[in-house]
Write an enzyme that holds these catalytic residues in place. Structure first.
Site, PDB file in Angstrom:
ATOM      1  N   LYS A 199       0.850  -1.192   0.000  1.00  0.00           N
ATOM      2  CA  LYS A 199       0.000   0.000   0.000  1.00  0.00           C
ATOM      3  C   LYS A 199       0.885   1.241   0.000  1.00  0.00           C
ATOM      4  CE  LYS A 199      -3.167   1.632   3.589  1.00  0.00           C
ATOM      5  NZ  LYS A 199      -2.165   2.570   3.979  1.00  0.00           N
ATOM      6  N   GLY A 200       0.286   2.353  -0.455  1.00  0.00           N
ATOM      7  CA  GLY A 200       1.044   3.595  -0.453  1.00  0.00           C
ATOM      8  C   GLY A 200       1.404   4.009   0.965  1.00  0.00           C
TER       9      GLY A 200
ATOM     10  N   GLY B  81       6.285   2.341   3.078  1.00  0.00           N
ATOM     11  CA  GLY B  81       7.733   2.377   3.086  1.00  0.00           C
ATOM     12  C   GLY B  81       8.352   1.411   2.109  1.00  0.00           C
ATOM     13  N   LYS B  82       7.600   1.071   1.033  1.00  0.00           N
ATOM     14  CA  LYS B  82       8.185   0.087   0.130  1.00  0.00           C
ATOM     15  C   LYS B  82       9.328   0.668  -0.663  1.00  0.00           C
ATOM     16  CE  LYS B  82       4.344   0.494  -3.039  1.00  0.00           C
ATOM     17  NZ  LYS B  82       4.767   1.758  -3.609  1.00  0.00           N
TER      18      LYS B  82
ATOM     19  N   ASP C  96       6.704   3.815  -9.507  1.00  0.00           N
ATOM     20  CA  ASP C  96       5.693   4.539  -8.749  1.00  0.00           C
ATOM     21  C   ASP C  96       5.642   5.980  -9.203  1.00  0.00           C
ATOM     22  OD1 ASP C  96       3.977   5.560  -6.880  1.00  0.00           O
ATOM     23  OD2 ASP C  96       4.920   4.533  -5.192  1.00  0.00           O
TER      24      ASP C  96
ATOM     25  N   THR D 252      11.390   2.824   0.373  1.00  0.00           N
ATOM     26  CA  THR D 252      12.530   2.810   1.274  1.00  0.00           C
ATOM     27  C   THR D 252      13.129   1.407   1.376  1.00  0.00           C
ATOM     28  OG1 THR D 252      11.206   4.358   2.544  1.00  0.00           O
ATOM     29  CG2 THR D 252      13.299   3.632   3.501  1.00  0.00           C
TER      30      THR D 252
END
Lengths: 587, 93, 319
Positions: free
Chosen positions: C9-10, C13-14, C37, C16
């Site tokens: 999900k937005g 921290g993906k 993204d 990161t």
């Protein structure tokens, strides 16, 4: 009066009237002109609107309309003697029937190739356009009934013919595989197909397939459902193709035999005005003749065929006469041939059958009906039915006798009978297939209003299997009654009703769009036909049907209801038509 | 006079041949048109809200589909007038 | 070469996590990190500006950013030009307007994304790892599903097309050859499969998608799901896991990000749920709790958790 003379006179009448009457209609009523571009050029799209040579269109038209119809009607009409039916086949054809075909074709051409149904919707009323779906639907059910009855009657009397039909079906399927799967060269495939057909006929002589009428009813029912569900190039198209060769052969030997026999007519020229014919009741020549002789003189289907694809492919307007008017004559000619055969040999056939029956049972259980040339009118129908010689069988027997009496006698009579029988049944079987496909379509169109109001019912009724079963089931149910003299005129009535509406549409087109001094040439036959057909239906429903209902209430009432619905649609139509004319006069 | 008679007969047979060929493929032609119609509908349906293939499929194939577009166009106009055409193609009686 | 998709999900921290993993991997491997993204955090995280969407951060670490909107626009413009050229002689009025509606068509963005992924995988052979930072869940699921959906459609269309060609052939065969020199009004249609533009195009596309599908479902591909210790994450991830399952795409690692003292209990509960949804997939906790931006990149390099060991799976995982 000999068969030869009749054939020649018939030929002269058709050709002569084509060039006089036909040309006059073309010139002064339709005012066909090569200056006007036909839709095939103007709207050319490489898909449906492609100009085609008139011979090709003629061939297509002829192939579409030739079949079992032109043969059966005249056989029934013999009860009036050979002359009245012949006059209808000649003059009814030229003055009404061919005019009907031609006007349907040309009105469609002038309407950008739209069908006569569309023209009717535009010129008369939306109701009339919708009525086409309804009437055609019931017509198709009656076609199934009448033709299934014919096929089964032939099969029961001469099991060789049923054998030949089955083997020919197999031959057609093989031919289909050769043409469409193996992509074999067409002329070669054709030769193979014809050879297979000959083998089929030969096989039937020692491998007949006898069965009872009821068994054939069930077989035909199953056949209809399956045939209408498989792709068209498996059976329908190849069989259609083979049928045309049967047709050529049949016409050729029939024509030759009739010309060369110089046979005098045995049957009387005219008997009485109202012999016993339909449903065992006295049948007045007027108005009942269109109920007896349909195709061959006049047929509503032709207007749909002409305005379906032919109009979109007509190269120039002056081709129309040949395609629309001329093709009809070939049908008339076929009917003339049959009248010659039965007129010349019918009495002999009946006497022979009498003798055979008497010989078969030394003390004849049923004393032979004393059919002489004097009481022909009253007893023709009764006698032929009692001797298992109803119309389709009569045709086969007389045709065979005619060929045997000519120089073509070297062809074994058995074979000629099989070929004649195959001719009728092969065309009839193909018709059963196509009628079911179209009936499905009509049913869905008819039920369209239900889509929003009764969704569930709509869903069930228009499911492709249900929609296929309904017309087939009703048709076979009706045919079960074996009442040929009820089924055939019912079918004819529906057919002629479409013809009447189509001809009135053509007349409306001429009256509204073509300011011609000779509008009467279109309007007069239209009214004559409409009045005759309406009176015929009313007479049929009130005089003949009660007897039929008494004999077989289930089927009788079904037919009566169908006729009633059609009569109602007819009334609605004429109301709309008159309203339209009134508006036109005021404008 | 003689040659022109032969000409006539020759032409007559040629025409009969053509007429037969056309009859044999009449129904196949109709089927072909319908398939092309369906193919076009499937690809272009997204423009009118049908569930459709991913749009880019349609877009990539469109340049090759001139004829199919023409069929689609023509069929759309004719769809309500098919009874006579069906009877004419199938041939009754 | 291994391919990794970081999904989630937005805001979990993906980006990161993707960046951190990339950094750690790049010590011993050649890594390419690609951001799909639209939010494009990578540049911020590493505090660099990308020229033309690319930057070489270190010898073994390369950065890319894909501008999906621009890709879609370019693609459409190209196609509209082709269409306009092909159909300019048809009587279609306002052709441009007719085709510009394509902008709003579902599927163009996904297609553009997928195309760029496919190109990247195909062209960038010099890397040991390619890491993709994906857009939010919905779009990701859609573009991951695209190959299979497309293949299904292509199969059906090819079937119908073959029927069409076969019938054309039958008709031609029966009609016979065109008479010499005569100008015939009939159109002779293509019936040969090798000459039919439509089938050829369909075949090429099918090939591409089959290949791509093979890669995505293959051993060298992996999806990493990043989530936070809260219920919202759980819901969204549920969708994603189910979607990945349906598509047969391999989920390799779950990362529970932003775990701290305060939410430790919540974290455990959430992880229980995950174990039920995706049993057998390794789960890892990370304590990074802030969004990283320019100036804080030291924190990135200083992430203590070992993000790598689960990324070096062997074939045994597929059994």
């Amino acid at each position: 009066m000999t068969t030869t003379v009749i054939i020649i006179i018939g030929f002269l009448i058709y050709v002569g009237l084509y060039f006089t009457y036909g040309k006059k209609i073309e010139r002064d009523v339709i005012k066909a002109s090569d200056e006007i571009q036909t839709p095939s050029h103007r709207l050319y799209d490489g898909i449906d609107y492609i100009p085609a040579h008139k011979a090709v269109l003629f061939g297509h038209h002829f192939a579409s309309i030739a079949g079992a119809g032109p043969l059966v009607g005249p056989a029934l009409a013999m009860c009036w003697g050979w002359l009245p039916g012949l006059l209808w086949v000649w003059f009814g054809n030229v003055l009404i029937g061919s005019v009907h075909d031609y006007l349907a074709l040309m009105a469609s051409v002038r309407y950008d190739g739209k069908s006569v149904q569309f023209v009717a919707t535009d010129l008369i009323s939306k109701r009339t356009g919708t009525a086409f779906y309804w009437i055609v639907f019931f017509l198709l059910i009656l076609v199934v009934a009448a033709f299934a009855n014919i096929i089964a009657t032939i099969f029961v009397k001469t099991p060789e013919i049923s054998g030949a039909s089955i083997y020919m079906t197999i031959a057609a399927i093989i031919l289909g595989l050769l043409i469409y799967r193996a992509k074999m060269n067409l002329p070669i495939a054709t030769v193979i197909g014809i050879v297979l057909m000959i083998i089929a006929i030969w096989m039937s002589t020692f491998l007949p397939v006898p069965a009872s009428y009821e068994v054939w009813m069930v077989v035909l029912f199953v056949y209809i459902i399956i045939a209408a569900a498989i792709p068209v190039n498996v059976l329908l198209q190849p069989r259609d193709y083979l049928n045309s060769f049967l047709l050529y052969f049949g016409i050729a030997i029939g024509f030759l035999a009739a010309i060369v026999t110089f046979r005098g007519f045995e049957a009387p020229a005219v008997t009485v005005f109202s012999p016993i014919l339909l449903g065992g009741k006295p049948t007045p020549f007027w108005p009942a003749i269109p109920l007896v002789i349909a195709c061959g003189s006049l047929s509503g289907f032709h207007s749909l065929v002409a305005s379906g694809t032919s109009s979109k492919q007509l190269t120039k307007e002056t081709d129309g006469l040949f395609v629309g008017y001329g093709a009809m004559f070939t049908e008339g000619f076929l009917s003339t041939l049959i009248i010659c055969a039965i007129g010349g040999f019918g009495y002999t056939v009946i006497k022979d059958a009498h003798a055979a029956q008497a010989a078969a049972a030394a003390a004849a259980a049923v004393p032979p009906l004393a059919l002489t040339l004097d009481n022909w009118g009253d007893l023709y129908t009764k006698t032929t039915t009692a001797l298992n010689l109803s119309a389709p069988n009569m045709i086969i027997e007389c045709f065979a006798k005619m060929v045997a009496a000519s120089f073509l006698a070297f062809i074994p009579t058995k074979l000629v009978k099989i070929i004649a029988g195959l001719w009728i049944s092969a065309f009839a079987l193909t018709t059963l297939d196509t009628t079911n496909r179209i009936a499905r379509y009509c049913l869905v169109e008819m039920l369209a209003p239900l889509k929003n109001t009764a969704e569930a019912a709509y869903g069930i009724l228009t499911n492709r299997w249900t929609a296929s079963l309904i017309p087939a089931a009703i048709g076979i149910y009706l045919a079960w009654s074996k009442q040929f003299t009820i089924l055939w005129p019912s079918f004819s009535a529906a057919n002629q009703l479409i013809a009447a509406i189509a001809l009135m549409t053509g007349a409306a087109f001429v009256a509204k769009k073509m300011k011609s001094k000779f509008t009467v040439m279109a309007v007069a036959p239209a009214w004559v036909l409409w009045v005759t057909v309406t009176f015929a239906i009313i007479w049929f429903m009130s005089v003949v049907m009660p007897g039929a209902i008494a004999k077989a209430p289930g089927q009788g009432w079904t037919v009566q209801i169908i006729m009633g619905i059609m009569l109602l649609l007819n009334v609605l139509f004429i109301v709309d038509f008159v309203k339209m004319r009134k508006k036109g006069d005021e404008a | 006079m003689g040659t022109s008679l032969f000409d006539h007969i020759g032409r007559l047979f040629a025409h009969i041949g053509t007429a037969h060929r056309e009859n044999v493929i009449a129904l196949t032609s109709v089927e072909l048109n319908e398939l092309e119609n369906i193919f076009a509908l499937l690809l272009l349906g997204s423009f009118v809200g049908f569930p459709a293939p991913p749009t880019f499929l349609s877009v990539e194939l469109l340049p090759f589909m001139e004829r199919e577009m023409a069929v689609l166009h023509q069929r759309a106009g004719d769809a309500s007038d098919m009874l006579a055409e069906m009877v004419g193609t199938l041939g009754i009686d | 070469m291994k391919i990794l998709f970081y999904t989630g999900k937005g805001g979990v921290g993906k980006s990161t996590m993707a960046a951190a993993a990339a950094w750690q991997l790049s010590r011993e491997n050649r890594v390419l990190v690609v951001s799909l993204d639209p939010a494009h955090n990578l540049g911020d995280i590493f505090c660099v500006t990308l020229k033309n969407g690319a930057k070489q951060l270190a010898e073994n670490l390369h950065l890319r950013e894909v501008d999906v909107k621009k890709l879609s626009r370019d693609y459409l413009e190209r196609e509209v030009t082709v269409l306009t050229d092909t159909y300019k002689y048809l009587q279609v009025l306002n052709l441009d307007r007719y085709f510009s509606i394509l902008k709003y068509s579902p599927g163009i963005e996904e297609y553009a994304l997928l195309t760029s992924i496919e190109e990247t995988i195909r062209k960038e052979k010099g890397f040991d790892y390619i890491i993709f930072d994906t857009p939010p869940t919905g779009l990701t699921l859609r573009f991951l599903a695209l190959p299979q959906v497309t293949i299904a459609w292509i199969d059906r269309l090819m079937q119908i097309r073959r029927q069409i060609l076969e019938k054309r052939y039958t008709i031609q065969k029966i009609r016979g050859p065109l008479p010499e020199g005569k100008k015939s009004p009939e159109i002779r249609l293509d019936y040969n499969e090798d000459e039919d533009g439509v089938i050829q195009r369909l075949k090429i596309m099918k090939n591409n998608y089959d290949t791509l599908n093979g890669i995505l479902q293959g051993e060298d591909c992996g999806v990493v799901l990043v989530f936070n210790p809260d219920v919202l994450s759980l819901r969204e991830s549920d969708r994603l896991i189910e979607g990945l399952n349906d598509l047969g795409l391999p989920l390799r690692l779950l990362i529970n990000n932003k775990v701290s003292e305060e939410n430790r209990e919540m974290a455990s509960r959430v992880e229980e749920e995950f174990k039920k949804m995706a049993g057998g997939i390794p789960l890892q906790r990370v304590a990074l709790s802030e969004a990283l931006y320019c100036g804080t990149e030291q924190k990135l390099y200083a992430i203590p958790e070992d993000l790598l060991s689960n990324l070096q799976w062997k074939e045994k995982q597929d059994v």
